[in-house]
Scaffold this motif. Sequence first.
Motif, PDB file in Angstrom:
ATOM      1  N   ALA A 144      69.159  32.318  84.438  1.00  0.00           N
ATOM      2  CA  ALA A 144      68.269  31.893  83.348  1.00  0.00           C
ATOM      3  C   ALA A 144      67.345  30.768  83.802  1.00  0.00           C
ATOM      4  O   ALA A 144      66.141  30.765  83.483  1.00  0.00           O
ATOM      5  CB  ALA A 144      69.103  31.440  82.147  1.00  0.00           C
ATOM      6  N   ALA A 156      63.261  30.787  83.951  1.00  0.00           N
ATOM      7  CA  ALA A 156      62.501  29.774  83.225  1.00  0.00           C
ATOM      8  C   ALA A 156      61.566  29.011  84.155  1.00  0.00           C
ATOM      9  O   ALA A 156      60.414  28.734  83.808  1.00  0.00           O
ATOM     10  CB  ALA A 156      63.460  28.815  82.520  1.00  0.00           C
ATOM     11  N   ARG A 171      71.420  33.136  79.163  1.00  0.00           N
ATOM     12  CA  ARG A 171      72.070  31.869  78.795  1.00  0.00           C
ATOM     13  C   ARG A 171      73.304  32.125  77.934  1.00  0.00           C
ATOM     14  O   ARG A 171      74.356  31.511  78.126  1.00  0.00           O
ATOM     15  CB  ARG A 171      71.070  30.997  78.048  1.00  0.00           C
ATOM     16  CG  ARG A 171      71.631  29.615  77.689  1.00  0.00           C
ATOM     17  CD  ARG A 171      70.710  28.882  76.754  1.00  0.00           C
ATOM     18  NE  ARG A 171      71.193  27.541  76.464  1.00  0.00           N
ATOM     19  CZ  ARG A 171      70.824  26.814  75.431  1.00  0.00           C
ATOM     20  NH1 ARG A 171      69.937  27.296  74.579  1.00  0.00           N
ATOM     21  NH2 ARG A 171      71.322  25.607  75.236  1.00  0.00           N
ATOM     22  N   GLU A 206      61.194  35.384  77.740  1.00  0.00           N
ATOM     23  CA  GLU A 206      61.933  34.472  76.868  1.00  0.00           C
ATOM     24  C   GLU A 206      63.210  35.135  76.348  1.00  0.00           C
ATOM     25  O   GLU A 206      64.273  34.503  76.288  1.00  0.00           O
ATOM     26  CB  GLU A 206      61.038  34.038  75.704  1.00  0.00           C
ATOM     27  CG  GLU A 206      61.690  32.983  74.823  1.00  0.00           C
ATOM     28  CD  GLU A 206      60.724  32.426  73.798  1.00  0.00           C
ATOM     29  OE1 GLU A 206      61.159  31.567  73.009  1.00  0.00           O
ATOM     30  OE2 GLU A 206      59.555  32.836  73.793  1.00  0.00           O
ATOM     31  N   TRP A 259      62.812  25.989  77.974  1.00  0.00           N
ATOM     32  CA  TRP A 259      64.085  26.667  78.228  1.00  0.00           C
ATOM     33  C   TRP A 259      64.746  26.123  79.493  1.00  0.00           C
ATOM     34  O   TRP A 259      65.970  25.961  79.536  1.00  0.00           O
ATOM     35  CB  TRP A 259      63.857  28.172  78.358  1.00  0.00           C
ATOM     36  CG  TRP A 259      63.717  28.855  77.033  1.00  0.00           C
ATOM     37  CD1 TRP A 259      62.596  29.364  76.473  1.00  0.00           C
ATOM     38  CD2 TRP A 259      64.757  29.073  76.075  1.00  0.00           C
ATOM     39  NE1 TRP A 259      62.849  29.886  75.245  1.00  0.00           N
ATOM     40  CE2 TRP A 259      64.185  29.732  74.972  1.00  0.00           C
ATOM     41  CE3 TRP A 259      66.115  28.774  76.045  1.00  0.00           C
ATOM     42  CZ2 TRP A 259      64.913  30.093  73.851  1.00  0.00           C
ATOM     43  CZ3 TRP A 259      66.856  29.142  74.934  1.00  0.00           C
ATOM     44  CH2 TRP A 259      66.252  29.786  73.848  1.00  0.00           C
ATOM     45  N   TYR A 260      63.947  25.846  80.497  1.00  0.00           N
ATOM     46  CA  TYR A 260      64.517  25.298  81.733  1.00  0.00           C
ATOM     47  C   TYR A 260      65.237  23.982  81.446  1.00  0.00           C
ATOM     48  O   TYR A 260      66.392  23.773  81.861  1.00  0.00           O
ATOM     49  CB  TYR A 260      63.396  25.083  82.747  1.00  0.00           C
ATOM     50  CG  TYR A 260      63.875  24.492  84.061  1.00  0.00           C
ATOM     51  CD1 TYR A 260      64.266  25.305  85.113  1.00  0.00           C
ATOM     52  CD2 TYR A 260      63.932  23.119  84.239  1.00  0.00           C
ATOM     53  CE1 TYR A 260      64.711  24.774  86.308  1.00  0.00           C
ATOM     54  CE2 TYR A 260      64.387  22.562  85.431  1.00  0.00           C
ATOM     55  CZ  TYR A 260      64.766  23.398  86.469  1.00  0.00           C
ATOM     56  OH  TYR A 260      65.215  22.857  87.639  1.00  0.00           O
ATOM     57  N   ILE A 271      65.784  35.131  79.106  1.00  0.00           N
ATOM     58  CA  ILE A 271      66.393  33.805  79.281  1.00  0.00           C
ATOM     59  C   ILE A 271      67.465  33.580  78.234  1.00  0.00           C
ATOM     60  O   ILE A 271      68.563  33.075  78.535  1.00  0.00           O
ATOM     61  CB  ILE A 271      65.296  32.728  79.210  1.00  0.00           C
ATOM     62  CG1 ILE A 271      64.344  32.858  80.395  1.00  0.00           C
ATOM     63  CG2 ILE A 271      65.920  31.334  79.197  1.00  0.00           C
ATOM     64  CD1 ILE A 271      63.140  31.948  80.300  1.00  0.00           C
TER      65      ILE A 271
END
Length: 933
Positions: free
Chosen positions: A494, A498, A486, A479, A506-507, A482
């Motif tokens: 990222a 995800a 990002r 996490e 997050w995706y 990511i």
Amino acid sequence: MAAYLQWRRFVFFDRETVKEPSGPDGVGAKPFTLPPGIAVCDSGRGSLVFGDILCGIWFLPRSLQLSSFQAYKLRVTHLYQLKQHSILVSVGEDEEGINPLVKVWNLEKRDGGNPLCTRIFPAIPGNKPTVVSCLTVHENLNFMAIGFADGSVVLTKGDITRDRHSKTQILHEGSYPVTGLAFRQSGKTTHLFVVTTENIQSYMLSVKDYPHLELDTHGCGLRCSSLSDPSQDLQFIVAGNECVYLYQPDERGPCFAFEGQKLIVHWYRGYLIIVSKDRKTSPKSEFAGNEAQNSDKQVLNIYDLCNKFIAYSSVFDDIVDVLAEWGSLYVLTRDGKIHVLQEKDTQTKLEACKYMLFRKNLFEMAINLAKSHHLDSDGLSEIFRQYGDHLYNKGNHDGAIQQYIRTIGKLEPSYVIRKFLDAQRIHNLTAYLQMLHLQSLANADHTTLLLNCYTKLKDSSKLEEFIKTSESEVHFDVETAIKVLRQAGYYSHAVYLAEKHEHHEWYLKIQLEDIKNYQEALHYIGKLPFEQAESNMKRYGKILMHHVPNETTELLKILCTDYRPSGGNEGPGMLEGKKANSEEFIPVFANNSRELKAFLEHMTEVQADSPQGVYDTLLELRLQNWAHEQDEQIREKLHNEALTLLKSGRFKTVFDKALVLCQMHSFKDGVLYLYEQGKLFQQIMHYHMQNEQYKKVIEVCELYGDQEACLWEQALGYFARKEENCKEYIAAVLKHIENKNLMPPLLVVQTLAHNSTATLSVIKDYLVNKLQKQSRQIEQDEQRIQKYREETMRIRLEIEELKASPKIFQKTKCSICTSALELPSVHFLCGHSFHQHCFESYSESDSECPTCMPENRKVMDMIRAQEQKRDLHDQFQHQLKCSNDGFSVVADYFGRGVFNKLTLITDLPSGKTATTIEAGLQRELLIHTKRST
């Protein structure tokens, strides 16, 4: 070849002289002294073993209590003590000449107080006598080799402790004296090293015919060979005057340039022990190499071959041998003294040499030394740290970071990170952080820092390598990675992380907020398990509906009816689809009424038991479309759809909500329909009154007046308040009021008095008919009153007659069987007579007439009911309030005796008094009154 002079010297052993135990007086002990004439020695099984020239074998345990026994008649020449068995092998002579005998002793068994000798055999190769030069025994007790001065080697195979189970043969023959033998066991393979003064050979004993290989063309003197332990791969060590050589069974290994004439060689716990002549003393040229003059000085050196340093060095006077027992080395000198060399503990050795090594920057040697002595990880880490600091201060950042990497797990990472935060050292910092992650010791901050290093270096290949590891090799907080990617704008990386690690939120957040790939995000949601797909559609549904409304609507239809992930992520056990609550997704369709209508209509068609909110929203949506539509044909269609939905029966539980919606949108037919379903007849009439639909008002009264009589009264009051000419409608209302007798005439007159247009002619017929009816009613009432008066008078006369005159019973027939009366008989004042047996058979009470009893019972029940209802004030008030004729209600209750106090006597005693007669007359009066009614 390693140069001896370049090796560092340390003092890793403490030297002491063995002293006799202290006496009881506490006086200092004298040095312990061995008996004179010690010629050979060995050690093992908790004792030092000595053989002297006077044919005795001595044992010295740790308590220093010497013991001995006579093993030979002349002398002892060789001893070999096994380390794993209490077996001692000796070579000596029992008679003059060259007649060496080998004796095998079992030290655990006794024979007359001495160890048991289990075997004796002559040590002669063939038939020619020769001197034994060396001896060795395999620890498995299956091999024993004896070397001779004539160059031959005799091998005994089998149980060496028994003659019967062993076989002796000549293994080697040569022209040079044998100076050393050693068995090497590796797995199931057994080798025998044979060294002479001129060559070195290796025999493979685990193969038939014992093949051999010559390893070298030079040898060594007596006692100048030994076998190393597994730390040096069990190599055979041969010490020449120029070098020390190491051999494998099939080849020669490394060599070390240790100059000087070697006298004794041993191996002890990873150390090579060499006793050589002092360089200051001229060596003697003798083949044995150990017969020095008493005045000669000898040097004992202890070498660490792995780390290439001298662990200890000291000068002794005429060393006989060096033995290892009880965790220490024991040096025997010719004067009979024993010197013990005790190895220092690891921490003490490191402290002793650390200052010198660190001061001279010999960190590699310090590290190797620590490793070879099995220093714990904390101690090694501290050396690595200091080495790293040294290299860092010298400007060797690449070398420093390698040392800091070796401290991972022990040294706080922040100590290293602070040193390399400079932009010029970002490569070093990246290498350290990479290793920190590989060892799964990185936290979220370390991951953030590493990813920032990658992004600043613009090293996409390293970045991809870092994030595209397999699931089992992830060494970082996904996490955090990511978030950092990002923030740095590496959206594709990222998104990859995800998706791979199933960080669905997050995706979707990156796809929708950063990449703006709404179609892909919607497709991804369709592959998620049901619970996650549901939660993400609630979160991101509005955004998706705004950009891809049709596809989003279709996914919601599936999600709320029969959802199965498009990628099969629910697993093989998921046979039935799941469905979400469609009502919860209605807010998703904000500002998308067309899609909302399609969604709601689909849900009501395929899922009749949809939540009530679906039907409520669909009704509101249809009413809105109907209210705003300008085209009459479409408007009519929408009107019918809304009304059909209302009539579907789905709004019974939310009647008020549906009614409010219809009223808000002025949906007349819907309002009236709901009023009718809710039996709100007055509201229906008021609706028509508000719209001044007079005929509709009359129709409502005609339809629902029987269910709610007050509608006619309200209609009359409505028309009475109108200033218009409503005579026709008033007349119709009055006619119905007259027929149903709904209102008193006076109230009708008062109601119409408020209308200036309602003249007397309007109510003339009503009043005339009403007066006529009342006149007829008065006449009927007067006739009934007269009838009751006459009946009352008759009853009173009858009562008086019963009181004053005797009663004559003239009945001739039984009132039950209608047969002629016969005595005995029973007569009642009511005039009925019975046979006694008929009376007893049919009567339920001795005091009541069987013929009059049913009627009397009815009267009595009426009286009891009146008595029970006398206190029902709430019921009386309710009926009085709801009745159109309150006077009749009061009269009814008055007639029941609610307002009178009534005393009721139901049982007659055996003795007939005036009171009982009066009660009977009252009962008869009630009966007659009932009959007259």
